[in-house]
Every structure is written in structure tokens, then in C-alpha cells.
Design a protein around this motif. Structure first.
Motif, PDB file in Angstrom:
ATOM      1  N   PHE A   1      21.779 -23.728  34.471  1.00 49.64           N
ATOM      2  CA  PHE A   1      20.344 -23.491  34.474  1.00 49.64           C
ATOM      3  C   PHE A   1      19.623 -24.716  33.919  1.00 49.64           C
ATOM      4  CE2 PHE A   1      20.382 -18.553  34.103  1.00 49.64           C
ATOM      5  CZ  PHE A   1      20.527 -18.447  35.472  1.00 49.64           C
ATOM      6  N   PRO A   2      18.339 -24.898  34.289  1.00 50.24           N
ATOM      7  CA  PRO A   2      17.574 -26.040  33.757  1.00 50.24           C
ATOM      8  C   PRO A   2      17.464 -26.014  32.234  1.00 50.24           C
ATOM      9  CG  PRO A   2      16.235 -24.731  35.291  1.00 50.24           C
ATOM     10  CD  PRO A   2      17.574 -24.091  35.214  1.00 50.24           C
ATOM     11  N   THR A   3      17.318 -24.820  31.671  1.00 51.28           N
ATOM     12  CA  THR A   3      17.319 -24.648  30.218  1.00 51.28           C
ATOM     13  C   THR A   3      18.033 -23.334  29.896  1.00 51.28           C
ATOM     14  OG1 THR A   3      15.177 -23.520  30.227  1.00 51.28           O
ATOM     15  CG2 THR A   3      15.143 -25.887  29.810  1.00 51.28           C
ATOM     16  N   PRO A   4      18.723 -23.263  28.773  1.00 46.10           N
ATOM     17  CA  PRO A   4      19.388 -22.015  28.388  1.00 46.10           C
ATOM     18  C   PRO A   4      18.366 -20.907  28.136  1.00 46.10           C
ATOM     19  CG  PRO A   4      20.206 -23.850  27.092  1.00 46.10           C
ATOM     20  CD  PRO A   4      19.019 -24.351  27.848  1.00 46.10           C
ATOM     21  N   VAL A   5      18.810 -19.677  28.322  1.00 43.03           N
ATOM     22  CA  VAL A   5      17.952 -18.508  28.108  1.00 43.03           C
ATOM     23  C   VAL A   5      18.547 -17.701  26.959  1.00 43.03           C
ATOM     24  CG1 VAL A   5      16.971 -16.449  29.165  1.00 43.03           C
ATOM     25  CG2 VAL A   5      17.437 -18.451  30.583  1.00 43.03           C
ATOM     26  N   ARG A   6      17.715 -17.379  25.991  1.00 41.23           N
ATOM     27  CA  ARG A   6      18.152 -16.569  24.846  1.00 41.23           C
ATOM     28  C   ARG A   6      17.753 -15.120  25.105  1.00 41.23           C
ATOM     29  NH1 ARG A   6      15.389 -16.844  19.368  1.00 41.23           N
ATOM     30  NH2 ARG A   6      16.500 -15.242  18.251  1.00 41.23           N
ATOM     31  N   VAL A   7      18.739 -14.251  25.092  1.00 41.74           N
ATOM     32  CA  VAL A   7      18.537 -12.840  25.412  1.00 41.74           C
ATOM     33  C   VAL A   7      18.854 -11.995  24.180  1.00 41.74           C
ATOM     34  CG1 VAL A   7      19.269 -10.958  26.907  1.00 41.74           C
ATOM     35  CG2 VAL A   7      19.272 -13.301  27.786  1.00 41.74           C
ATOM     36  N   ILE A   8      17.978 -11.060  23.895  1.00 42.27           N
ATOM     37  CA  ILE A   8      18.215 -10.109  22.807  1.00 42.27           C
ATOM     38  C   ILE A   8      18.252  -8.711  23.432  1.00 42.27           C
ATOM     39  CG2 ILE A   8      17.341  -9.107  20.681  1.00 42.27           C
ATOM     40  CD1 ILE A   8      18.065 -11.966  20.246  1.00 42.27           C
ATOM     41  N   VAL A   9      19.381  -8.021  23.266  1.00 43.86           N
ATOM     42  CA  VAL A   9      19.476  -6.650  23.764  1.00 43.86           C
ATOM     43  C   VAL A   9      19.140  -5.684  22.638  1.00 43.86           C
ATOM     44  CG1 VAL A   9      21.025  -7.083  25.704  1.00 43.86           C
ATOM     45  CG2 VAL A   9      21.981  -6.722  23.465  1.00 43.86           C
ATOM     46  N   LYS A  10      18.955  -4.430  22.986  1.00 39.90           N
ATOM     47  CA  LYS A  10      18.431  -3.429  22.041  1.00 39.90           C
ATOM     48  C   LYS A  10      19.218  -3.299  20.753  1.00 39.90           C
ATOM     49  CE  LYS A  10      16.009  -1.008  25.561  1.00 39.90           C
ATOM     50  NZ  LYS A  10      15.891   0.119  26.426  1.00 39.90           N
ATOM     51  N   ASN A  11      20.505  -3.541  20.779  1.00 37.32           N
ATOM     52  CA  ASN A  11      21.284  -3.452  19.534  1.00 37.32           C
ATOM     53  C   ASN A  11      21.216  -4.757  18.738  1.00 37.32           C
ATOM     54  OD1 ASN A  11      22.873  -5.128  21.031  1.00 37.32           O
ATOM     55  ND2 ASN A  11      24.664  -3.825  21.066  1.00 37.32           N
ATOM     56  N   HIS A  12      20.243  -5.595  19.070  1.00 33.59           N
ATOM     57  CA  HIS A  12      19.966  -6.867  18.398  1.00 33.59           C
ATOM     58  C   HIS A  12      21.071  -7.901  18.597  1.00 33.59           C
ATOM     59  CE1 HIS A  12      16.467  -5.025  16.691  1.00 33.59           C
ATOM     60  NE2 HIS A  12      17.215  -4.049  16.207  1.00 33.59           N
ATOM     61  N   GLN A  13      21.879  -7.693  19.612  1.00 32.85           N
ATOM     62  CA  GLN A  13      22.901  -8.686  19.945  1.00 32.85           C
ATOM     63  C   GLN A  13      22.233  -9.813  20.732  1.00 32.85           C
ATOM     64  OE1 GLN A  13      26.028  -7.176  22.395  1.00 32.85           O
ATOM     65  NE2 GLN A  13      27.006  -9.155  22.597  1.00 32.85           N
ATOM     66  N   GLU A  14      22.517 -11.043  20.342  1.00 36.20           N
ATOM     67  CA  GLU A  14      21.941 -12.213  21.003  1.00 36.20           C
ATOM     68  C   GLU A  14      22.962 -12.818  21.962  1.00 36.20           C
ATOM     69  OE1 GLU A  14      20.736 -16.671  19.707  1.00 36.20           O
ATOM     70  OE2 GLU A  14      19.864 -15.060  18.517  1.00 36.20           O
ATOM     71  N   ASN A  15      22.477 -13.188  23.146  1.00 38.06           N
ATOM     72  CA  ASN A  15      23.298 -13.869  24.141  1.00 38.06           C
ATOM     73  C   ASN A  15      22.567 -15.123  24.578  1.00 38.06           C
ATOM     74  OD1 ASN A  15      25.476 -11.765  24.983  1.00 38.06           O
ATOM     75  ND2 ASN A  15      23.572 -10.621  24.898  1.00 38.06           N
ATOM     76  N   ILE A  16      23.315 -16.200  24.777  1.00 41.61           N
ATOM     77  CA  ILE A  16      22.746 -17.428  25.324  1.00 41.61           C
ATOM     78  C   ILE A  16      23.323 -17.586  26.726  1.00 41.61           C
ATOM     79  CG2 ILE A  16      22.494 -19.922  25.067  1.00 41.61           C
ATOM     80  CD1 ILE A  16      21.135 -18.323  22.830  1.00 41.61           C
ATOM     81  N   ILE A  17      22.430 -17.588  27.710  1.00 36.33           N
ATOM     82  CA  ILE A  17      22.828 -17.687  29.109  1.00 36.33           C
ATOM     83  C   ILE A  17      22.508 -19.103  29.580  1.00 36.33           C
ATOM     84  CG2 ILE A  17      22.547 -16.700  31.415  1.00 36.33           C
ATOM     85  CD1 ILE A  17      23.598 -14.686  29.288  1.00 36.33           C
ATOM     86  N   THR A  18      23.545 -19.822  30.013  1.00 35.25           N
ATOM     87  CA  THR A  18      23.348 -21.241  30.357  1.00 35.25           C
ATOM     88  C   THR A  18      23.541 -21.555  31.838  1.00 35.25           C
ATOM     89  OG1 THR A  18      25.656 -21.764  29.877  1.00 35.25           O
ATOM     90  CG2 THR A  18      24.080 -21.979  28.054  1.00 35.25           C
ATOM     91  N   SER A  19      23.951 -20.566  32.626  1.00 38.05           N
ATOM     92  CA  SER A  19      24.235 -20.856  34.036  1.00 38.05           C
ATOM     93  C   SER A  19      24.064 -19.599  34.880  1.00 38.05           C
ATOM     94  CB  SER A  19      25.669 -21.356  34.186  1.00 38.05           C
ATOM     95  OG  SER A  19      26.581 -20.329  33.875  1.00 38.05           O
ATOM     96  N   ALA A  20      24.065 -19.800  36.200  1.00 38.60           N
ATOM     97  CA  ALA A  20      23.987 -18.666  37.123  1.00 38.60           C
ATOM     98  C   ALA A  20      25.193 -17.753  36.937  1.00 38.60           C
ATOM     99  CB  ALA A  20      23.889 -19.158  38.559  1.00 38.60           C
ATOM    100  N   TRP A  21      26.351 -18.332  36.671  1.00 35.25           N
ATOM    101  CA  TRP A  21      27.550 -17.518  36.447  1.00 35.25           C
ATOM    102  C   TRP A  21      27.397 -16.631  35.206  1.00 35.25           C
ATOM    103  CZ3 TRP A  21      31.450 -15.605  38.918  1.00 35.25           C
ATOM    104  CH2 TRP A  21      32.499 -15.040  38.207  1.00 35.25           C
ATOM    105  N   ASP A  22      26.911 -17.217  34.103  1.00 35.82           N
ATOM    106  CA  ASP A  22      26.668 -16.434  32.887  1.00 35.82           C
ATOM    107  C   ASP A  22      25.667 -15.313  33.166  1.00 35.82           C
ATOM    108  OD1 ASP A  22      28.308 -18.145  31.425  1.00 35.82           O
ATOM    109  OD2 ASP A  22      26.630 -19.226  30.493  1.00 35.82           O
ATOM    110  N   ALA A  23      24.635 -15.626  33.948  1.00 37.67           N
ATOM    111  CA  ALA A  23      23.613 -14.629  34.265  1.00 37.67           C
ATOM    112  C   ALA A  23      24.202 -13.478  35.072  1.00 37.67           C
ATOM    113  CB  ALA A  23      22.460 -15.280  35.026  1.00 37.67           C
ATOM    114  N   VAL A  24      25.045 -13.776  36.054  1.00 33.33           N
ATOM    115  CA  VAL A  24      25.677 -12.725  36.847  1.00 33.33           C
ATOM    116  C   VAL A  24      26.532 -11.832  35.944  1.00 33.33           C
ATOM    117  CG1 VAL A  24      27.415 -12.266  38.626  1.00 33.33           C
ATOM    118  CG2 VAL A  24      25.605 -13.932  39.054  1.00 33.33           C
ATOM    119  N   GLU A  25      27.289 -12.455  35.060  1.00 31.76           N
ATOM    120  CA  GLU A  25      28.112 -11.671  34.127  1.00 31.76           C
ATOM    121  C   GLU A  25      27.244 -10.757  33.263  1.00 31.76           C
ATOM    122  OE1 GLU A  25      31.640 -11.614  33.686  1.00 31.76           O
ATOM    123  OE2 GLU A  25      31.438 -12.467  35.694  1.00 31.76           O
ATOM    124  N   PHE A  26      26.116 -11.268  32.788  1.00 34.29           N
ATOM    125  CA  PHE A  26      25.206 -10.457  31.976  1.00 34.29           C
ATOM    126  C   PHE A  26      24.567  -9.361  32.824  1.00 34.29           C
ATOM    127  CE2 PHE A  26      21.118  -9.374  30.151  1.00 34.29           C
ATOM    128  CZ  PHE A  26      21.478  -9.061  28.852  1.00 34.29           C
TER     129      PHE A  26
END
Length: 78
Positions: free
Chosen positions: A6-31
Motif C-alpha cells: 500500500f502507499p501508506t500503512p493503515v492502522r486498524v483498531i477493532v472493538k476489542n482494542h486490538q491494533e493491526n497495521i495493514i501494509t499491503s493488499a495481501w494483509d488487507a485480504v487477510e484482515f
């Protein structure tokens, strides 16, 4: 098939306050495959665009844009 960064990483926070850093299309598909929210049109578009990016049909930037839109709609964008 490559990771398609991805052009820039994406920081994702899910309801249980778990943080994920998504850096690519593959990571996004997995998420997206374990998506913890409503799977509406924006979600389906993001999944398709990320899969298309992995196949070389769409750009990683377009996949990133769709992924961020889906996160924003569900309030998961950090």
C-alpha cells in the motif's frame, strides 16, 4: 503474485482494542476475511479491489482507498 504494498500503512483498531497495521493488499485480504463488522457494499468493494490488486487488475492505491473507506464506514480506522 506479490504482496502489492500500500502507499501508506493503515492502522486498524477493532472493538476489542486490538491494533493491526495493514501494509499491503495481501494483509488487507487477510484482515477482510476475518472482518469483525457488517459486510455491506463498501466491505465487498474493498475485498474485491484488494483481490484485484493482487491479480494486477487494479492498483494497490485503489485497493488502499477502498479498504480505508470500508474501515471508516465501520469506525475501525485509527
Amino acid at each position: 503474485m506479490s504482496d502489492k504494498p500500500f502507499p501508506t500503512p493503515v492502522r486498524v483498531i477493532v472493538k476489542n482494542h486490538q491494533e493491526n497495521i495493514i501494509t499491503s493488499a495481501w494483509d488487507a485480504v487477510e484482515f477482510l476475511r476475518r472482518w469483525p463488522a457488517r459486510r455491506g457494499l463498501t466491505y465487498r468493494r474493498a475485498l474485491q479491489h484488494c483481490l484485484d490488486a493482487l491479480d494486477g487488475i487494479r492498483s494497490p492505491k485503489k485497493a488502499w482507498t477502498s479498504f480505508v473507506a470500508a474501515l471508516r464506514e465501520e469506525g475501525m480506522l485509527a
